[in-house]
Design a protein around this motif. Structure first.
Motif, PDB file in Angstrom:
ATOM      1  N   SER A  52      -3.562  38.710 -14.692  1.00 20.58           N
ATOM      2  CA  SER A  52      -3.833  39.626 -15.800  1.00 20.58           C
ATOM      3  C   SER A  52      -4.165  41.039 -15.333  1.00 20.58           C
ATOM      4  O   SER A  52      -3.786  42.012 -15.983  1.00 20.58           O
ATOM      5  N   PHE A  53      -4.882  41.143 -14.230  1.00 18.46           N
ATOM      6  CA  PHE A  53      -5.348  42.457 -13.794  1.00 18.46           C
ATOM      7  C   PHE A  53      -4.461  43.098 -12.727  1.00 18.46           C
ATOM      8  O   PHE A  53      -4.670  44.253 -12.371  1.00 18.46           O
ATOM      9  N   TYR A  54      -3.492  42.336 -12.202  1.00 17.21           N
ATOM     10  CA  TYR A  54      -2.603  42.884 -11.195  1.00 17.21           C
ATOM     11  C   TYR A  54      -1.880  44.109 -11.770  1.00 17.21           C
ATOM     12  O   TYR A  54      -1.478  44.065 -12.924  1.00 17.21           O
ATOM     13  N   PRO A  55      -1.745  45.203 -11.060  1.00 14.34           N
ATOM     14  CA  PRO A  55      -1.814  45.408  -9.616  1.00 14.34           C
ATOM     15  C   PRO A  55      -3.222  45.626  -9.055  1.00 14.34           C
ATOM     16  O   PRO A  55      -3.381  45.719  -7.840  1.00 14.34           O
ATOM     17  N   GLU A  56      -4.240  45.691  -9.934  1.00 16.01           N
ATOM     18  CA  GLU A  56      -5.593  45.702  -9.389  1.00 16.01           C
ATOM     19  C   GLU A  56      -5.828  44.342  -8.743  1.00 16.01           C
ATOM     20  O   GLU A  56      -5.525  43.305  -9.350  1.00 16.01           O
ATOM     21  N   GLU A  57      -6.330  44.331  -7.539  1.00 15.84           N
ATOM     22  CA  GLU A  57      -6.504  43.074  -6.811  1.00 15.84           C
ATOM     23  C   GLU A  57      -7.926  42.557  -6.989  1.00 15.84           C
ATOM     24  O   GLU A  57      -8.873  43.127  -6.456  1.00 15.84           O
ATOM     25  N   LEU A  58      -8.041  41.494  -7.752  1.00 14.23           N
ATOM     26  CA  LEU A  58      -9.339  40.840  -7.943  1.00 14.23           C
ATOM     27  C   LEU A  58      -9.556  39.880  -6.773  1.00 14.23           C
ATOM     28  O   LEU A  58      -9.250  38.693  -6.855  1.00 14.23           O
ATOM     29  N   THR A  59     -10.048  40.418  -5.686  1.00 10.74           N
ATOM     30  CA  THR A  59     -10.138  39.683  -4.419  1.00 10.74           C
ATOM     31  C   THR A  59     -10.979  38.417  -4.547  1.00 10.74           C
ATOM     32  O   THR A  59     -10.593  37.368  -4.023  1.00 10.74           O
ATOM     33  N   PHE A  60     -12.112  38.492  -5.231  1.00  9.44           N
ATOM     34  CA  PHE A  60     -12.976  37.323  -5.359  1.00  9.44           C
ATOM     35  C   PHE A  60     -12.209  36.138  -5.952  1.00  9.44           C
ATOM     36  O   PHE A  60     -12.241  35.026  -5.423  1.00  9.44           O
ATOM     37  N   PHE A  61     -11.501  36.383  -7.048  1.00 15.33           N
ATOM     38  CA  PHE A  61     -10.763  35.299  -7.708  1.00 15.33           C
ATOM     39  C   PHE A  61      -9.553  34.859  -6.884  1.00 15.33           C
ATOM     40  O   PHE A  61      -9.194  33.684  -6.886  1.00 15.33           O
ATOM     41  N   ALA A  62      -8.947  35.787  -6.157  1.00 16.57           N
ATOM     42  CA  ALA A  62      -7.819  35.448  -5.290  1.00 16.57           C
ATOM     43  C   ALA A  62      -8.276  34.604  -4.096  1.00 16.57           C
ATOM     44  O   ALA A  62      -7.510  33.793  -3.581  1.00 16.57           O
ATOM     45  N   VAL A  63      -9.513  34.767  -3.682  1.00 20.21           N
ATOM     46  CA  VAL A  63     -10.057  33.981  -2.572  1.00 20.21           C
ATOM     47  C   VAL A  63     -10.458  32.578  -3.029  1.00 20.21           C
ATOM     48  O   VAL A  63     -10.204  31.599  -2.320  1.00 20.21           O
ATOM     49  N   ILE A  64     -11.071  32.465  -4.207  1.00 21.77           N
ATOM     50  CA  ILE A  64     -11.530  31.139  -4.646  1.00 21.77           C
ATOM     51  C   ILE A  64     -10.419  30.287  -5.264  1.00 21.77           C
ATOM     52  O   ILE A  64     -10.480  29.064  -5.211  1.00 21.77           O
ATOM     53  N   ALA A  65      -9.399  30.926  -5.816  1.00 24.65           N
ATOM     54  CA  ALA A  65      -8.314  30.173  -6.466  1.00 24.65           C
ATOM     55  C   ALA A  65      -7.670  29.133  -5.547  1.00 24.65           C
ATOM     56  O   ALA A  65      -7.476  27.984  -5.964  1.00 24.65           O
ATOM     57  N   PRO A  66      -7.323  29.476  -4.296  1.00 27.86           N
ATOM     58  CA  PRO A  66      -6.700  28.463  -3.426  1.00 27.86           C
ATOM     59  C   PRO A  66      -7.599  27.256  -3.164  1.00 27.86           C
ATOM     60  O   PRO A  66      -7.101  26.136  -3.016  1.00 27.86           O
ATOM     61  N   PHE A  67      -8.897  27.476  -3.124  1.00 32.26           N
ATOM     62  CA  PHE A  67      -9.807  26.348  -2.925  1.00 32.26           C
ATOM     63  C   PHE A  67      -9.831  25.449  -4.159  1.00 32.26           C
ATOM     64  O   PHE A  67      -9.824  24.222  -4.034  1.00 32.26           O
ATOM     65  N   PHE A  68      -9.838  26.050  -5.338  1.00 32.77           N
ATOM     66  CA  PHE A  68      -9.759  25.260  -6.567  1.00 32.77           C
ATOM     67  C   PHE A  68      -8.463  24.448  -6.584  1.00 32.77           C
ATOM     68  O   PHE A  68      -8.457  23.280  -6.966  1.00 32.77           O
ATOM     69  N   THR A  69      -7.367  25.080  -6.162  1.00 37.26           N
ATOM     70  CA  THR A  69      -6.072  24.399  -6.140  1.00 37.26           C
ATOM     71  C   THR A  69      -6.092  23.220  -5.168  1.00 37.26           C
ATOM     72  O   THR A  69      -5.648  22.118  -5.504  1.00 37.26           O
ATOM     73  N   ALA A  70      -6.608  23.437  -3.963  1.00 39.35           N
ATOM     74  CA  ALA A  70      -6.649  22.371  -2.952  1.00 39.35           C
ATOM     75  C   ALA A  70      -7.540  21.210  -3.411  1.00 39.35           C
ATOM     76  O   ALA A  70      -7.176  20.036  -3.225  1.00 39.35           O
ATOM     77  N   ILE A  71      -8.673  21.527  -4.016  1.00 37.43           N
ATOM     78  CA  ILE A  71      -9.558  20.463  -4.513  1.00 37.43           C
ATOM     79  C   ILE A  71      -8.883  19.714  -5.664  1.00 37.43           C
ATOM     80  O   ILE A  71      -8.928  18.482  -5.730  1.00 37.43           O
ATOM     81  N   LYS A  72      -8.246  20.451  -6.555  1.00 37.74           N
ATOM     82  CA  LYS A  72      -7.517  19.824  -7.667  1.00 37.74           C
ATOM     83  C   LYS A  72      -6.497  18.822  -7.134  1.00 37.74           C
ATOM     84  O   LYS A  72      -6.486  17.658  -7.549  1.00 37.74           O
ATOM     85  N   TRP A  73      -5.630  19.283  -6.221  1.00 40.49           N
ATOM     86  CA  TRP A  73      -4.594  18.399  -5.695  1.00 40.49           C
ATOM     87  C   TRP A  73      -5.188  17.228  -4.926  1.00 40.49           C
ATOM     88  O   TRP A  73      -4.679  16.102  -5.016  1.00 40.49           O
ATOM     89  N   SER A  74      -6.271  17.443  -4.188  1.00 41.41           N
ATOM     90  CA  SER A  74      -6.914  16.340  -3.456  1.00 41.41           C
ATOM     91  C   SER A  74      -7.415  15.279  -4.439  1.00 41.41           C
ATOM     92  O   SER A  74      -7.244  14.075  -4.196  1.00 41.41           O
ATOM     93  N   CYS A  75      -8.009  15.708  -5.528  1.00 36.65           N
ATOM     94  CA  CYS A  75      -8.495  14.761  -6.541  1.00 36.65           C
ATOM     95  C   CYS A  75      -7.343  14.026  -7.226  1.00 36.65           C
ATOM     96  O   CYS A  75      -7.420  12.817  -7.457  1.00 36.65           O
ATOM     97  N   ILE A  76      -6.281  14.750  -7.533  1.00 34.69           N
ATOM     98  CA  ILE A  76      -5.133  14.121  -8.195  1.00 34.69           C
ATOM     99  C   ILE A  76      -4.435  13.148  -7.256  1.00 34.69           C
ATOM    100  O   ILE A  76      -4.154  11.994  -7.625  1.00 34.69           O
ATOM    101  N   TYR A  77      -4.151  13.582  -6.013  1.00 35.71           N
ATOM    102  CA  TYR A  77      -3.513  12.680  -5.042  1.00 35.71           C
ATOM    103  C   TYR A  77      -4.408  11.475  -4.767  1.00 35.71           C
ATOM    104  O   TYR A  77      -3.927  10.336  -4.678  1.00 35.71           O
ATOM    105  N   GLY A  78      -5.717  11.729  -4.643  1.00 34.70           N
ATOM    106  CA  GLY A  78      -6.651  10.624  -4.429  1.00 34.70           C
ATOM    107  C   GLY A  78      -6.655   9.646  -5.582  1.00 34.70           C
ATOM    108  O   GLY A  78      -6.714   8.432  -5.384  1.00 34.70           O
ATOM    109  N   SER A  79      -6.577  10.171  -6.804  1.00 35.28           N
ATOM    110  CA  SER A  79      -6.540   9.303  -7.989  1.00 35.28           C
ATOM    111  C   SER A  79      -5.295   8.421  -7.983  1.00 35.28           C
ATOM    112  O   SER A  79      -5.375   7.216  -8.253  1.00 35.28           O
ATOM    113  N   PHE A  80      -4.149   9.017  -7.672  1.00 35.80           N
ATOM    114  CA  PHE A  80      -2.922   8.215  -7.609  1.00 35.80           C
ATOM    115  C   PHE A  80      -2.981   7.197  -6.473  1.00 35.80           C
ATOM    116  O   PHE A  80      -2.493   6.080  -6.625  1.00 35.80           O
ATOM    117  N   ALA A  81      -3.606   7.569  -5.364  1.00 35.42           N
ATOM    118  CA  ALA A  81      -3.733   6.637  -4.234  1.00 35.42           C
ATOM    119  C   ALA A  81      -4.636   5.452  -4.597  1.00 35.42           C
ATOM    120  O   ALA A  81      -4.482   4.360  -4.035  1.00 35.42           O
TER     121      ALA A  81
END
Length: 176
Positions: free
Chosen positions: A132-161
């Protein structure tokens, strides 16, 4: 946690399977095709297991203004319902499979899909803010987003496993 086990019955499971299958068979392919058309790429932060803030900014740039607007709109329409759909499917499946083990440490497994859904919502919020704010770089949210994504996928893959683990545990318990 008790409410999740109460939700886990065959009737709810059947409804959850139908909703999940409908998303997999009909909605996800259409959403992916439309996203690729509007953004000009099939690349999406929520499709990766992990990415860097620089990658997220690069995707935002590649999407262009129309693509970013589409991405944000999709996060607050389709991608609100999709996590609920997989949450219901995974929770009812795990709940049914692990119901006989509710008195053991295995009872906590039913929370994994819930965490997947919560981190999916957090991922959607943070990536949408970046878009929404790009081209302004919201660094804080850009840094935490990948961690949310990795945790999400770990929980989903773990659930299927857990599904084959639950089936095996039920078969072993039945033989005893």
């Amino acid at each position: 946690m008790q409410k999740l086990y109460q939700l886990s019955n065959w009737k709810t499971w059947l409804i959850a399977v139908l909703i999940f299958a409908g998303f997999i068979g009909l909605i996800l392919p259409n959403e992916a095709a439309e996203s690729s058309r509007v953004t000009g790429t099939s690349e999406s932060p929520d499709g990766s297991f992990f990415y860097t803030p620089e990658t997220l900014f690069s995707i935002a740039d590649t999407y262009g203004e129309e693509g970013r607007a589409y991405y944000v709109r999709a996060r607050y329409t389709f991608d609100v319902v999709w996590p609920i759909a997989y949450f219901l499917f995974l929770t009812t499946t795990i709940g049914i499979l692990f119901k006989p083990f509710r008195q053991s440490k295995w009872k906590w497994f039913i929370l994994l899909p819930l965490f997947g859904m919560i981190f999916d919502f957090l991922e959607n919020l943070s990536t949408s803010l970046v878009m929404s704010f790009y081209p302004e770089e919201l660094t804080f949210f850009a840094v935490i987003a990948p961690f949310f994504t990795a945790i999400k996928w770990s929980c989903i893959y773990g659930s299927f496993a857990l599904i084959p683990v639950g089936i095996a545990a039920r078969l072993i318990k039945r033989r005893k």
